[in-house]
Design a protein around this motif. Structure first.
Motif, PDB file in Angstrom:
ATOM      1  N   ARG A   1       0.804  -1.133  -0.051  1.00 22.74           N
ATOM      2  CA  ARG A   1       0.115  -0.042  -0.154  1.00 22.74           C
ATOM      3  C   ARG A   1       0.939   1.134   0.035  1.00 22.74           C
ATOM      4  O   ARG A   1       0.494   2.238  -0.900  1.00 22.74           O
ATOM      5  N   GLN A   2       1.846   1.443   0.963  1.00 23.74           N
ATOM      6  CA  GLN A   2       2.743   2.415   0.940  1.00 23.74           C
ATOM      7  C   GLN A   2       3.509   2.687  -0.321  1.00 23.74           C
ATOM      8  O   GLN A   2       3.545   3.875  -1.087  1.00 23.74           O
ATOM      9  N   MET A   3       3.997   1.533  -1.117  1.00 22.57           N
ATOM     10  CA  MET A   3       4.574   1.833  -2.285  1.00 22.57           C
ATOM     11  C   MET A   3       3.926   2.176  -3.391  1.00 22.57           C
ATOM     12  O   MET A   3       3.996   2.924  -4.321  1.00 22.57           O
ATOM     13  N   GLY A   4       2.564   1.384  -3.512  1.00 21.25           N
ATOM     14  CA  GLY A   4       1.580   2.071  -4.431  1.00 21.25           C
ATOM     15  C   GLY A   4       1.038   3.372  -4.312  1.00 21.25           C
ATOM     16  O   GLY A   4       0.983   3.997  -5.361  1.00 21.25           O
ATOM     17  N   ASP A   5       1.018   3.879  -3.230  1.00 26.16           N
ATOM     18  CA  ASP A   5       0.568   5.182  -2.892  1.00 26.16           C
ATOM     19  C   ASP A   5       1.588   6.150  -3.358  1.00 26.16           C
ATOM     20  O   ASP A   5       1.402   7.088  -4.136  1.00 26.16           O
ATOM     21  N   TYR A   6       2.892   5.932  -3.349  1.00 26.51           N
ATOM     22  CA  TYR A   6       4.109   6.876  -3.524  1.00 26.51           C
ATOM     23  C   TYR A   6       4.224   6.702  -5.086  1.00 26.51           C
ATOM     24  O   TYR A   6       4.413   7.630  -5.747  1.00 26.51           O
ATOM     25  N   TYR A   7       4.081   5.671  -5.715  1.00 22.82           N
ATOM     26  CA  TYR A   7       4.247   5.659  -7.164  1.00 22.82           C
ATOM     27  C   TYR A   7       2.918   5.749  -8.060  1.00 22.82           C
ATOM     28  O   TYR A   7       2.811   5.306  -9.228  1.00 22.82           O
ATOM     29  N   ALA A   8       1.599   5.989  -7.235  1.00 25.85           N
ATOM     30  CA  ALA A   8       0.443   6.337  -7.902  1.00 25.85           C
ATOM     31  C   ALA A   8       0.522   7.246  -9.000  1.00 25.85           C
ATOM     32  O   ALA A   8      -0.172   7.132 -10.342  1.00 25.85           O
ATOM     33  N   PHE A   9       1.206   8.290  -8.997  1.00 30.15           N
ATOM     34  CA  PHE A   9       1.463   9.370 -10.041  1.00 30.15           C
ATOM     35  C   PHE A   9       1.767   8.729 -11.359  1.00 30.15           C
ATOM     36  O   PHE A   9       1.791   9.272 -12.400  1.00 30.15           O
ATOM     37  N   THR A  10       2.733   7.638 -11.440  1.00 32.54           N
ATOM     38  CA  THR A  10       3.094   6.779 -12.786  1.00 32.54           C
ATOM     39  C   THR A  10       2.035   6.222 -13.557  1.00 32.54           C
ATOM     40  O   THR A  10       2.137   6.253 -14.752  1.00 32.54           O
ATOM     41  N   GLY A  11       1.030   5.787 -12.881  1.00 30.64           N
ATOM     42  CA  GLY A  11      -0.019   5.125 -13.505  1.00 30.64           C
ATOM     43  C   GLY A  11       0.186   3.555 -13.623  1.00 30.64           C
ATOM     44  O   GLY A  11      -0.453   2.887 -14.248  1.00 30.64           O
ATOM     45  N   ARG A  12       1.189   3.159 -13.115  1.00 32.44           N
ATOM     46  CA  ARG A  12       1.702   1.813 -13.227  1.00 32.44           C
ATOM     47  C   ARG A  12       2.148   1.478 -11.821  1.00 32.44           C
ATOM     48  O   ARG A  12       2.942   0.598 -11.614  1.00 32.44           O
ATOM     49  N   ALA A  13       1.505   1.932 -10.830  1.00 33.40           N
ATOM     50  CA  ALA A  13       1.787   1.302  -9.427  1.00 33.40           C
ATOM     51  C   ALA A  13       1.721  -0.079  -9.090  1.00 33.40           C
ATOM     52  O   ALA A  13       2.497  -0.880  -8.536  1.00 33.40           O
ATOM     53  N   ASP A  14       0.722  -0.507  -9.832  1.00 38.52           N
ATOM     54  CA  ASP A  14       0.292  -2.052  -9.674  1.00 38.52           C
ATOM     55  C   ASP A  14       1.425  -2.762 -10.098  1.00 38.52           C
ATOM     56  O   ASP A  14       1.990  -4.047  -9.581  1.00 38.52           O
ATOM     57  N   GLN A  15       2.001  -2.415 -11.327  1.00 34.18           N
ATOM     58  CA  GLN A  15       3.268  -3.029 -11.881  1.00 34.18           C
ATOM     59  C   GLN A  15       4.538  -3.084 -11.068  1.00 34.18           C
ATOM     60  O   GLN A  15       5.175  -4.222 -10.909  1.00 34.18           O
ATOM     61  N   MET A  16       4.643  -2.022 -10.381  1.00 39.86           N
ATOM     62  CA  MET A  16       5.855  -1.906  -9.714  1.00 39.86           C
ATOM     63  C   MET A  16       5.697  -2.533  -8.329  1.00 39.86           C
ATOM     64  O   MET A  16       6.766  -3.163  -7.884  1.00 39.86           O
ATOM     65  N   THR A  17       4.583  -2.496  -7.588  1.00 43.04           N
ATOM     66  CA  THR A  17       4.407  -3.328  -6.678  1.00 43.04           C
ATOM     67  C   THR A  17       4.357  -4.937  -6.714  1.00 43.04           C
ATOM     68  O   THR A  17       4.919  -5.645  -5.941  1.00 43.04           O
ATOM     69  N   ASP A  18       3.969  -5.222  -8.029  1.00 35.40           N
ATOM     70  CA  ASP A  18       4.179  -6.722  -8.344  1.00 35.40           C
ATOM     71  C   ASP A  18       5.541  -7.151  -8.226  1.00 35.40           C
ATOM     72  O   ASP A  18       5.994  -8.428  -8.255  1.00 35.40           O
TER      73      ASP A  18
END
Length: 283
Positions: free
Chosen positions: A222-239
């Motif tokens: 959740r923390q990482m997804g919130d931080y990278y939300a602006f990229t539009g690919r937070a799910d890919q990054m948290t995966d």
């Protein structure tokens, strides 16, 4: 290959405890990210505190978004931190890409790369002890490391890689697996040769980790997804987050194979038991 520990940002009051435990363990560096319009501790202030709480590990910005900062003040702050830490400071530096940060700092999002180039020339001048500019004397103190603290550039654009050859000591690459990072590393080495720099650049990679029970891993995502939300690919990054000791060991071996000098294992939640879990995974 050395191993560094990226510090979580969700509970700043715990960071001194994290730093001391990292200093007692097998880690070479502790790193902290930078944002302005976000709920994170300011990295230079925080790392100054952590440098005083430790005696061995390096303290590193990962990465400091220099265009958001006043150049003269940044020269003084970074030199002071390097001096007070007895040369244990590494300035990981980049341009960032979030519009709200630039708006808060009052800078043009589209000029941040050019601004960083201008800043680096001034920072190097200040760190050398030369007068800062016309009508302005030197900005002290002199850093512990002659010529300034170690500088690692982050980013993936050709301009970012070129700055390694022009101004830096190495490259800090984040969020790419080894099969892609190897291309970045080889490009950095080519730039280093183009600028006829002696020796070789330091090559540092960062991976995101969360080791522990499900609630620790879920909170980290959740923390990482919130931080990278602006990229539009937070799910890919948290995966891509490493959540088992086996995954950490596999990644470490692959990064070692491509010539990585140091691998930063970045944690996204303040569960302090992760420190021992990550250390165990390195063995």
């Amino acid at each position: 290959m050395k191993f560094g520990l990226g510090l979580p940002i969700d509970d700043p009051a715990r960071l001194t405890h994290w730093a001391r435990r990292a200093d007692e363990g097998p880690f070479s560096t502790i790193g902290l990210l930078d944002r302005l319009a976000y709920d994170n501790p300011e990295p230079l202030v925080t790392l100054s505190l952590l440098a005083g709480a430790t005696s061995r590990v390096r303290v590193q910005t990962e990465v400091l978004l220099a265009p958001l900062h006043s150049t003269a003040l940044l020269a003084k702050q970074t030199a002071t931190l390097d001096r007070l830490s007895d040369g244990r400071f590494t300035l990981g530096i980049g341009v960032g890409g979030r519009e709200d940060d630039c708006r808060a700092a009052g800078i043009d999002l589209h000029r941040r790369g050019r601004r960083l180039d201008e800043q680096m020339a001034l920072l190097c001048r200040a760190w050398s002890g030369a007068p800062y500019g016309h009508g302005v004397g030197p900005i002290g103190p002199l850093p512990a490391r002659p010529g300034g603290p170690e500088v690692l550039f982050g980013g993936f654009a050709p301009a970012a890689l070129d700055r390694v050859g022009r101004f830096g000591d190495g490259f800090l690459g984040a969020a790419l697996p080894p099969r892609y990072m190897t291309g970045m590393f080889r490009a950095v080495e080519a730039v280093w040769e183009k600028w006829e720099r002696p020796g070789s650049p330091r090559l540092v990679a960062q991976v995101n980790v969360a080791l522990g029970p499900d609630d620790t891993v879920d909170r980290a995502r959740r923390q990482m997804g919130d931080y990278y939300a602006f990229t539009g690919r937070a799910d890919q990054m948290t995966d891509g987050m490493l959540t088992t000791a086996h995954a950490v060991r596999e990644a470490a071996a692959a990064f070692a194979d491509i010539g990585t000098d140091e691998l930063m294992l970045y944690c996204w939640t303040s569960d302090p038991d992760q420190i021992d879990r990550v250390a165990d995974a390195m063995n």
